[in-house]
Every structure is written in structure tokens, then in C-alpha cells.
Design a protein around this motif. Sequence first.
Motif, PDB file in Angstrom:
ATOM      1  N   ILE A 138      51.953  35.723  45.925  1.00 46.77           N
ATOM      2  CA  ILE A 138      50.573  36.328  45.642  1.00 46.77           C
ATOM      3  C   ILE A 138      50.214  37.456  46.379  1.00 46.77           C
ATOM      4  O   ILE A 138      50.703  37.847  47.268  1.00 46.77           O
ATOM      5  CB  ILE A 138      49.617  34.964  46.381  1.00 46.77           C
ATOM      6  N   TRP A 140      46.684  40.098  46.933  1.00 48.34           N
ATOM      7  CA  TRP A 140      45.215  40.053  47.088  1.00 48.34           C
ATOM      8  C   TRP A 140      44.691  41.383  47.606  1.00 48.34           C
ATOM      9  O   TRP A 140      45.437  42.422  48.021  1.00 48.34           O
ATOM     10  CB  TRP A 140      44.642  39.235  47.903  1.00 48.34           C
ATOM     11  N   ASP A 141      43.289  41.919  47.369  1.00 50.35           N
ATOM     12  CA  ASP A 141      42.731  43.220  47.569  1.00 50.35           C
ATOM     13  C   ASP A 141      42.131  43.285  49.003  1.00 50.35           C
ATOM     14  O   ASP A 141      42.324  42.225  49.775  1.00 50.35           O
ATOM     15  CB  ASP A 141      41.863  43.606  46.624  1.00 50.35           C
ATOM     16  N   ARG A 145      40.302  38.949  47.751  1.00 49.73           N
ATOM     17  CA  ARG A 145      40.378  38.174  46.607  1.00 49.73           C
ATOM     18  C   ARG A 145      41.654  38.329  46.071  1.00 49.73           C
ATOM     19  O   ARG A 145      42.323  39.353  45.957  1.00 49.73           O
ATOM     20  CB  ARG A 145      39.119  38.622  45.715  1.00 49.73           C
ATOM     21  N   VAL A 146      42.172  37.094  45.489  1.00 52.24           N
ATOM     22  CA  VAL A 146      43.754  37.272  44.944  1.00 52.24           C
ATOM     23  C   VAL A 146      43.520  37.993  43.514  1.00 52.24           C
ATOM     24  O   VAL A 146      42.518  37.849  42.773  1.00 52.24           O
ATOM     25  CB  VAL A 146      44.277  35.832  44.786  1.00 52.24           C
ATOM     26  N   THR A 147      44.558  38.976  43.618  1.00 56.45           N
ATOM     27  CA  THR A 147      44.619  39.672  42.450  1.00 56.45           C
ATOM     28  C   THR A 147      45.792  39.699  41.467  1.00 56.45           C
ATOM     29  O   THR A 147      45.705  40.032  40.288  1.00 56.45           O
ATOM     30  CB  THR A 147      44.433  41.343  42.835  1.00 56.45           C
ATOM     31  N   ALA A 148      46.808  38.924  41.973  1.00 58.45           N
ATOM     32  CA  ALA A 148      48.189  39.031  41.327  1.00 58.45           C
ATOM     33  C   ALA A 148      48.774  37.603  41.751  1.00 58.45           C
ATOM     34  O   ALA A 148      48.924  37.302  42.809  1.00 58.45           O
ATOM     35  CB  ALA A 148      48.665  40.209  41.275  1.00 58.45           C
ATOM     36  N   TYR A 149      49.694  37.086  40.561  1.00 57.29           N
ATOM     37  CA  TYR A 149      50.748  36.056  40.875  1.00 57.29           C
ATOM     38  C   TYR A 149      51.659  36.224  40.024  1.00 57.29           C
ATOM     39  O   TYR A 149      51.712  36.753  39.045  1.00 57.29           O
ATOM     40  CB  TYR A 149      50.025  34.892  40.577  1.00 57.29           C
ATOM     41  N   TYR A 187      44.944  31.579  39.726  1.00 59.43           N
ATOM     42  CA  TYR A 187      44.175  32.092  41.062  1.00 59.43           C
ATOM     43  C   TYR A 187      43.690  33.476  40.812  1.00 59.43           C
ATOM     44  O   TYR A 187      42.748  33.918  41.179  1.00 59.43           O
ATOM     45  CB  TYR A 187      45.262  31.925  42.110  1.00 59.43           C
ATOM     46  N   PRO A 188      44.401  34.397  40.113  1.00 60.91           N
ATOM     47  CA  PRO A 188      43.793  35.615  39.918  1.00 60.91           C
ATOM     48  C   PRO A 188      42.708  35.797  39.191  1.00 60.91           C
ATOM     49  O   PRO A 188      42.136  36.774  38.888  1.00 60.91           O
ATOM     50  CB  PRO A 188      45.249  36.591  39.521  1.00 60.91           C
ATOM     51  N   ARG A 189      42.720  34.728  38.074  1.00 61.01           N
ATOM     52  CA  ARG A 189      41.603  34.725  36.984  1.00 61.01           C
ATOM     53  C   ARG A 189      40.434  33.902  37.307  1.00 61.01           C
ATOM     54  O   ARG A 189      39.351  33.891  36.552  1.00 61.01           O
ATOM     55  CB  ARG A 189      42.470  34.204  35.845  1.00 61.01           C
TER      56      ARG A 189
END
Length: 226
Positions: A138, A140-141, A145-149, A187-189
Motif C-alpha cells: 500500500i 499513500w500521499d 489517504r491511500v493512493t496505490a495498491y 482501497y485506493p478507489r
Amino acid sequence: MRGIILAAGEGKRMGHHTDDVPKAFLEFDGRTLYDRQRGLLEPHVDGTSIVLGYRHDTVLDRYDLRDPIVLADWDRYENAASLLCALRRIDDDLLVLNGDILVDEREIGRLTEQFDALRGRLNLVGCIPGLQSEETAIRWDDSGRVTAYGLIEGHRHAGFGIVSRKHRTAAIEILRDRLDDWYPYLYPRTPTQPLLIPATRHVEVNRPADIERARAWLASERIQCA
């Protein structure tokens, strides 16, 4: 909040250990992994369901389960389909636990406390510190906030988290279109925040060698687990 254990897969890497039952029903000192997971979740949820697929008939015959959910055609899909089944069945916040992990109960407590503090506005996902790119991770920024997985450089996904009821509809739509993917894809969405946990408070059973590792982990005086 409801607990949900995702245990539909075959667990091929466990070899003969999963000839008859999925990984969640392997026994450690007379108790199944599932039994320990349910005990781990019980203080924090209003009930726990489990998603079954592989050898579900055997599991249902041998064990007295509470609210089992059977994923038909489990071998055609990844675990996004398992979580989708649970979301469709249960209209509540879901505390999701992969069927092959144990985590210190104090980290489950931290997870639910943080979720309550956020008043359910965000999903939460457990992660293990330390950047890596060989296992699902995972990112995040700066705002948290999670941004990628995926198989990316990031913090390893720890196999547990909370999907908020407020994002249930969006999560169902996202997972429905990606049944061949792993569920953390959502999660990123959807609005999601990470929870970092110490690697020493987490154990995963993926291969036969992990059975003894899990047994030693459970025996450690530093661990609080059902």
C-alpha cells in the motif's frame, strides 16, 4: 460492526496440509486458525461470518460455524469475489481478516478505536512498515489517504482492515468489475487511511514452514492473541 474472515481459497502453497480443508482450518495445538481468528475479533464486533469456497462441504460437515457464506465457483475468482459476497450479504461496517493471518489483539483494538474516532468516514487498512516491492503493498500521499495498491514499492498489506458502511455501495461496484483481482484494489478507489502495525505483531501462514513460526509466535509472552 461485523467481522468477516475470507477463507475461500485452496492455499496450494501449503501442499498436503490443505488437501482436506482450507488454511483457515489448519490446527495449532488443538485449535483451528479460524477459531483463533474468531476469538480475536469477538471483543470488537457484533458477530463474525466466514466466506468459504474450497472444500466448503467438508468444513460445514466438520465444524459448527456461525453464519457461513459460500462462494460458488470460488476457483474462477480471486478474493475480491469473497469480499463482494460479504458486502452484499451484510449491510454494516466490515472488519475484514484474511483467512491466513493472525494479528495481536491490541492492533485490532487500535484499528477499531481509530475507525470510531473517524466516525466511519474512511476505510482503514493495516500495513507493516518498511518499503518493499516483492509482496502486495500500500502507498499513500502526504494527507494520509491511500493512493496505490499492488506489487509496488510500499508498505506491505497486513491482511486486515475495515470497510466502512458509508463506502459499501462504492466498494460493491468496484469489486463487481474486478473479480479476478485481490480485494485491497478497492482501497485506493474509496477514501482509505492506513494503520501501521509492528511486524512482530503479525504472522501469516502461507507455506508449511509458517506453521511452526505461527506456533512460536502464539507462544511468545509479548503477544496477545486468542
